[in-house]
Design a protein around this motif. Structure first.
Motif, PDB file in Angstrom:
ATOM      1  N   UNK A  98     -24.330  11.122 -14.849  1.00  0.00           N
ATOM      2  CA  UNK A  98     -24.339  11.191 -13.387  1.00  0.00           C
ATOM      3  C   UNK A  98     -23.559  10.014 -12.803  1.00  0.00           C
ATOM      4  N   UNK A  99     -22.708  10.324 -11.797  1.00  0.00           N
ATOM      5  CA  UNK A  99     -21.845   9.288 -11.246  1.00  0.00           C
ATOM      6  C   UNK A  99     -22.138   9.074  -9.771  1.00  0.00           C
ATOM      7  N   UNK A 100     -23.410   8.816  -9.501  1.00  0.00           N
ATOM      8  CA  UNK A 100     -23.769   8.502  -8.121  1.00  0.00           C
ATOM      9  C   UNK A 100     -24.116   7.034  -8.062  1.00  0.00           C
ATOM     10  N   UNK A 101     -23.386   6.313  -7.245  1.00  0.00           N
ATOM     11  CA  UNK A 101     -23.594   4.871  -7.177  1.00  0.00           C
ATOM     12  C   UNK A 101     -24.802   4.513  -6.342  1.00  0.00           C
ATOM     13  N   UNK A 102     -25.170   3.241  -6.425  1.00  0.00           N
ATOM     14  CA  UNK A 102     -26.256   2.757  -5.574  1.00  0.00           C
ATOM     15  C   UNK A 102     -25.690   1.786  -4.551  1.00  0.00           C
TER      16      UNK A 102
ATOM     17  N   UNK B 234     -10.636  10.551 -10.261  1.00  0.00           N
ATOM     18  CA  UNK B 234     -11.629  10.409 -11.336  1.00  0.00           C
ATOM     19  C   UNK B 234     -12.209   8.993 -11.347  1.00  0.00           C
ATOM     20  N   UNK B 235     -11.337   8.029 -11.131  1.00  0.00           N
ATOM     21  CA  UNK B 235     -11.770   6.632 -11.064  1.00  0.00           C
ATOM     22  C   UNK B 235     -12.756   6.434  -9.903  1.00  0.00           C
ATOM     23  N   UNK B 236     -12.417   6.962  -8.751  1.00  0.00           N
ATOM     24  CA  UNK B 236     -13.294   6.830  -7.575  1.00  0.00           C
ATOM     25  C   UNK B 236     -14.632   7.515  -7.814  1.00  0.00           C
ATOM     26  N   UNK B 237     -14.568   8.709  -8.393  1.00  0.00           N
ATOM     27  CA  UNK B 237     -15.809   9.440  -8.649  1.00  0.00           C
ATOM     28  C   UNK B 237     -16.695   8.682  -9.633  1.00  0.00           C
ATOM     29  N   UNK B 238     -16.077   8.125 -10.655  1.00  0.00           N
ATOM     30  CA  UNK B 238     -16.878   7.477 -11.714  1.00  0.00           C
ATOM     31  C   UNK B 238     -17.648   6.282 -11.176  1.00  0.00           C
TER      32      UNK B 238
END
Lengths: 509, 509, 509, 509
Positions: free
Chosen positions: B1-5, B135-139
């Protein structure tokens, strides 16, 4: 296939009894005063028979699976609602305004929903009776109007409080085989050229108003039904005929002068079933709701027709390129787009009702109808602005053909050379018809009042919109409430009103 | 999962170089002047991490199938568009206005579409490069803004005609490993608290403007990027904190003072590929288009928040029951409903683009955005009307807590007894913040200009709306044309503009 | 000559007792929070002393024939009314908005008229007392405000029906030498920097509300008067000072915490003279009427200032020549012209009252004030539209002087080369102050509510406009009446309301 | 005394040659198609002969001191302007709309001013000639219209650039005793029932347009004048006649088919005196200006008539007491009051011209006329709203008298019992005429275009309003200018345009 033809329809009219009252005479349905309305209804039959347009103008009966005119269909899906909107808009483009036959489909849909709910609650058999009637209408592709607006007498008083109890249509006698009704409905468009008149209540009724909780359908030439007619026509043209000049209608005050309604045509009877009284308002609102949803189709088209005429006359006048002209046309287009989107999104949010019908969202439908109603006179103003004063001072048609004057008036009417003298004449003649004409004056009034004036839509919206969850947003933001549940306005329909109303009744018992 | 905090995001900010210029100082990103913007961005991270809201706040990456924040997603279906609108509205309810992070998602979507089309036409590799960047931004779940609005110098002149050629951001040097850019972007919200700034052209470019056909992305603290900041904050409260008082932002004039952009961050370069010049306007419009579609979510919420506050303050004032009050609130609600419906119906009419993205209808999106822009000041007027003059003359917060005065001001602030003195105070304090506050003043201006002012939407609508089929309706009605094809306005998108533009170019070669 | 100077006025303020409550402190009148209001009042003194402007800013006292400030004059002719309007507009141009001191002159005029009428009817001595007070004010050129708007508690309830009887200012005790009053007035502009506060009722009072029928004047620092202040200021500028940045005010909730009013300062006392109760509403309306007539001067100027700023910023932006820009500016100018004409024509139709004062027409005054109130937010919208988004995102003032950034921000702020970088900066800084500033937010709210919101003007108009002669036109046209008397609407004033009210009272006795 | 009677006037018409072309026939002036216009003109004669109304409807000739109809008077004082406005409003109340004869007085006034200025500048003798003509008109109390609006051909092109040079009326030949003119004027109201047609240019003319700089007057039945008529009438009533049903007009395209104009009737001839070419636009504007000032009288009345009918029908409907009804009526009244005030204040600011005429302020006159034009369709919307749908669906008049139906329709038309069935019928019949009638449709169009549409007023306002002193206010406020001269907008008139135009011509020589 159960799609009727214009000829069948017209032949039925010609056989009707002469119960139309016009200019002091009692007349049948063969006169030229009907030509405008017949022209419009003809389109509704012709397009349903044209394979190119059957995708929107026909539907599949849920009663027997047959292909039928969409005007006799009850909406069984979101797609049905979207297509009804498209059909309405399509036909309105072709007649330059109101397609007139939507009242019928809207009344049939309202009855389908409400009779089912009544039967379920009260154990009555109205829905069965209605479905038989619907099957009959579908099989012959009958045309209907809906007589809803009572004359209302003194505005502040309820039906039962009026000095004259007949100011709202009511049952004056119950017989074994039917009822006797008395009263009058106004603003009753198309009454002289429909097969059937469907009668519904126009408002909520209270316990003392059981006799007013009544709905039924009758052939338009039924004994005792007296149609006080007002034809709406464009002046007859001798040379320059065109669709815009053929269109017309007939308005009516339809009087029920102690009319007998046989049992199989009664869909609500408050004297027989007092429990239905609380459904009178529900039926009134349900018809208004389906009708307002139809307006999201027709008002879109009405605005688009005005925008089309504005764009064309601006071109003839050679002023298309000016910014203020573009801005004004864009304003009308914007309204058309928003009203159409309101109807579409209402359909996408529709919910299935117990009878299997799909009912669109009421808040949004009303918001769309209201915008259209608020804008209609402004749209005519824009058209008048871009057309110029000549629309109010064009020489009469004969001047363009009288050899003494034809060349002169042609010379002085031509503007943008991309349009011939005759084309320019055609466009300005249409502008005269649109802006300075009794029929179109009525259309402006109908643009405000048809389906309920803007203030009625405001009242409906605010009756149904639950302000508490909305206020919760503000309470959260200012810190009165620590949390904010997701704000998701539920689909609002007249049924919510009914539930609220029932709850109030139970509490006050 | 690639959801940041929020913590991850905030830590990244704290590590950035001090390239923010504020009140004469060059500062880093740790100061209290940022608190308002951080509060808002925190919501965008928190809700994406809250399982209750992930249905709308997250999406599935089409690059790798991972669950990602919707703010880093490119819309791959109608459902994606509908959910983006819902997410925007949801978050805006929670911050009482602009959610601020939509610029990023709109710019990413525009680049995704346009780089694909460019590559297909010109054989370049921009889309591949962009997808790596995406992809970089999403990761990392990066936050972006979009720097689009050039300072523009003299309005009547094109970029290449300006006495000072730097009034639009341009390439001043091409190097083997990248380019040097110069210029400035205004109205560049959130620049100090985003990870990345995406730069796109702000208008159509002609053959002489190859150096201006440039798009790229850079970390916000990149060398040479100078952020001239203007914080927007509510006055700090000591006692009565609430979400409404925490919200804020930072506006910026973002200056590119001869900034080096490495090749892998360039998504359009008119000096390297002259063919892309004609895509500069396409990219500008595509960003504007996605952004205006986002506005159908946020402007709906903005109106709903105003309606919510109007309903609440009317209640506190004890005037909820008056007809004129209901009518005014209903007017705001109607606008909200219509703007939302415009965005929804635009999404339902979306079409798939060559890159696999779905693009909503442009006419309707613009019609919705325009209505919101035209109404915003009127909505504040209604709020001021219902709140009353006290919103402009409320004693300062301390007076409500100073023992010498607390009882007196409480006594004279209470109105509807259903609300305590503190609740009434909270509501009026929020009214003061809403109606008499620099931050909200900016929000009103943004309500007019954000995403393009109403006149820009009118221009867009009239550029894309094909008037000929519309005029055909009028030509049919007046008899110039004997037939009328079905009027079905095709879905309009910036691509139509591009095709038209290409055709014109070929004809004039 | 009895024209005071700013120094005299300011010295009086400095000697006052510290009864201002601000941010939790009890303060005197020497702080910088007062600078905005002082700047405005300074203009009112300076222009009265400038021979170039004495034709409008001074008048001749009818008490003693001395030359006095027009702010302490009661209008003795049509010319006085016209000049009061001109003075208001003149000063408002110089402060870019409200001149703030008009409340005083309007309250003095209302008291002059009403006390005379009371004495004549009831044999009291209020007018004699008032004239002494007026002579005193004229001799020292005192500055006043008027405390009219009660806090009002629960809206639907009358003063005597409120659970808390103090929600309207009332007499709580009658003593031989005066009265004790309790209550609070909101929206009480300028209280901390006037010499005197004049208190009048805010509505009609009934027989049970004798204690609320009270009017008086007190020095602003009188014992028990507690001024809960809210300063309105533009952010202090370091370099770019200008009139627009100096202007400000202080709003107040003014609390009368059991205040003793000596007899010679009481101008209406319902407990002493029950007959005056019916004059409470008359006084309330008479103040509102004179005040709304003042608004036809100031609102004209407010619109003209916005039009001036719109024209200037359009020029700086280089967009002056576009049609839509001209049309928008023209719209504001049209409103200004109509509002001013309404005030002028109201003055030309003024009638002489028993006390020798001239009172303008109420219908027209209200129609003018209403138009201004309805348009104010729209005018700000137009200004925001023409100013552009930069007004909400301008770098802070220091960025324009910090050597690290000064050249860059100047380069990117300049637009039309006819304006230097500094001039452009000045104009956009003013735009920021105008559009995104607490003080101006309050001015927008005041534009709606000051003197009564549009709905109050509608109510006033419809209370006073006699519809019967108007309906006679329609009755003649449709043949109900055979003749039509000349339709000449009589000048309407609050006195007509009083007569109507008295008649109703006599009939219901 | 030189006040004519209706009989004298009508007898003159009956003697005229048959040069009216209607429905393909060439007819004289005895037909019933003229009845509506004759009814209106009759009022203008009757009221001038009624001593009760001579204070406003007559004036004193400055040529010979005789008492004359004000319609043949040139305004010699502010009082004359005020009375002209009052007369216009008075007569409009009586005919429920346009009084039709104002074109004549406005054209006479424009010629009086402009011929004097021409003679003074160029040494010509036009004014002497005009005064003889005026004396002749006064002595017989002749009725005029003014033919100003050229058919204009292609909008973007000047008269001299048109492919067909006759699209603006022009001199095609100069003879010793007169000129031959060719062209056509549209929107030429009343042409068949005036004594004389006055022809003026419709725009500025350039050096190449000397042949178009022409003004003259001719008897309406002069050889070669061909009147292409369009009667505007309400449907003839059999029973319920009333003023509203008698009113009508005739519009015309008036063709000058190579018409000889004798010298003593020529008031401007650009081929004889090239110097007058620059006065063509001055004359055009001066007529428009006087005409727009007349509109401040008639549009006031038009709005008042609508408000009167709205108030009456609301009463018949029993809805007068509702707030939204009052608010809507109040809105119309407010417009009427503001438009009237604009005309009055314009008169008070009038200035004396070299010929001794008084000319009102142009900015304010245009602001008033524009507001009326913008509101007219909205006012009809309000009327439609309050009248209800019955105005578009009332049974025909005969149904109310046919014994078969009379009782029924009466029963169902009655509402508020304060009105009898016949009174209710009368009111709704008037509503039908007002809202759904070709004549009234034309009145709506005329409400937009008569005297120039709102956009023309905007252009006029912005051409004459000097923005520089206005911008000085903003420059002072932001500190660009240290001082602010008193802002006193000078009275603006078409003469200012002329001076500006002359200056430009001299500079470009």
């Amino acid at each position: 296939m159960a799609i009727g033809t214009y000829e069948q329809y017209h032949n039925r009219l010609l056989k009707m009894k002469p119960n139309v009252y016009l200019d002091g005479n009692q007349v049948d349905r063969s006169g030229p005063w009907m030509r405008g309305g017949l022209y419009v209804f003809k389109q509704t039959y012709d397009y349903a028979n044209d394979p190119k347009y059957q995708d929107v103008c026909t539907a599949t009966s849920h009663l027997n699976g047959e292909k039928i005119s969409r005007f006799n269909h009850t909406h069984r899906s979101i797609d049905d609602l979207l297509k009804k909107q498209l059909m309405t808009r399509l036909l309105c483009h072709r007649v330059g305004g109101c397609t007139q036959r939507c009242m019928g489909v809207d009344a049939l849909n309202a009855l389908s929903v409400v009779t089912f709910d009544i039967d379920k609650a009260l154990g009555t058999k109205y829905n069965e009776r209605f479905n038989k009637y619907l099957a009959y209408c579908q099989s012959l592709d009958l045309a209907h109007n809906c007589a809803q607006t009572d004359v209302k007498g003194i505005r502040g008083l309820r039906p039962s409080e009026q000095p004259d109890p007949d100011q709202y249509v009511r049952i004056v006698e119950v017989k074994p085989d039917g009822i006797i009704v008395r009263g009058a409905k106004v603003c009753n468009s198309c009454a002289p050229y429909v097969d059937e008149i469907i009668v519904t209540p126009s408002r909520l009724m209270g316990a003392k108003e059981a006799a007013y909780a009544v709905a039924f359908a009758l052939p338009a030439d039924w004994d005792g039904v007296k149609i006080m007619a007002l034809p709406g026509l464009h002046p007859r043209r001798k040379k320059l005929t065109s669709p815009a000049s053929e269109v017309g209608d007939v308005e009516s005050m339809t009087i029920f002068d102690d009319v007998f309604v046989p049992n199989d045509r009664i869909f609500m009877n408050g004297l027989e079933n007092p429990g239905v009284v609380q459904y009178a308002g529900y039926l009134a609102l349900m018809f208004a709701h389906f009708h307002r949803h139809s307006y999201t189709g027709c008002k879109t088209a009405v605005s688009e027709v005005i925008a089309a005429e504005a764009a064309l006359v601006a071109d003839v006048n050679g002023i298309s390129k000016y910014d203020h002209v573009k801005e004004k046309i864009s304003h009308i287009i914007g309204t058309a787009e928003l009203v159409f989107a309101a109807g579409q999104a209402s359909a996408y949010r529709a919910i299935e009702f117990p009878n299997g019908s799909w009912v669109p969202d009421e808040i949004l439908t009303n918001a769309g109808r209201r915008l259209a109603g608020e804008e209609i006179y402004n749209e005519y103003k824009i058209l008048a602005d871009l057309a110029g004063g000549i629309s109010a001072s064009l020489p009469t048609e004969e001047s363009y053909y009288d050899p003494k004057t034809a060349n002169l008036v042609a010379k002085y009417t031509t503007r943008n050379p991309a349009y011939t003298a005759e084309q320019a004449h055609r466009v300005f003649r249409m502008m005269e018809n649109k802006l300075c004409d009794p029929f179109e004056g009525c259309q402006m009034v109908a643009g405000v009042h048809g389906g309920g004036s803007p203030i009625m839509e405001t009242i409906t919206m605010m009756s149904r919109y639950d302000l508490e969850p909305l206020k919760d947003i503000a309470k959260y933001l200012c810190g009165i409430n620590p949390d904010l549940p997701r704000f998701e306005r539920a689909t609002a329909t007249p049924r919510a009103m009914l539930e609220k109303f029932k709850k109030i009744q139970q509490q006050t018992k």
